[in-house]
Write a protein that holds these residues in place. Sequence first.
Motif: not given
Length: 131
Positions: A93-101
């Motif tokens: 979940d943290d990786a998804q947010n990091d990749i997105r931003t």
Amino acid sequence: MPADSHDASGREGTLPAGGPGYPGHITVRPQALNTVARAVSAESLGVDPSQVTVTLRDDHGLLGLEVATPISMPDLGTIGPGHAGTTLLQRLDDAQNDIRTTTTRITGNQVGRVDIRVRGAHITEERRVPR
């Protein structure tokens, strides 16, 4: 993806360079977007970029990413008892947010949905600090 960048049909678009009053256009090729998304995903998940596959898609006008990758995990034999770490789902979940931003910040394309498919684990040895 924005209509003025690249659409799912593979057509390339152009963006005005520098806004009104500045001549020229900026063309962002899908390969450049893919390379950035792959590098950002690899860094976020702690693996080599060559192990990551990214597919770009249209996500209702935003840039959608499908990421297939292993994930870096500590060797369970090297961490001490009672080690409080994050769960695999929380890391993803943290990786998804990091990749997105981060991909949005670097490319200027608004990233929508990021789907991550974990296809293995890359076990890393964590060194214990002597007491």
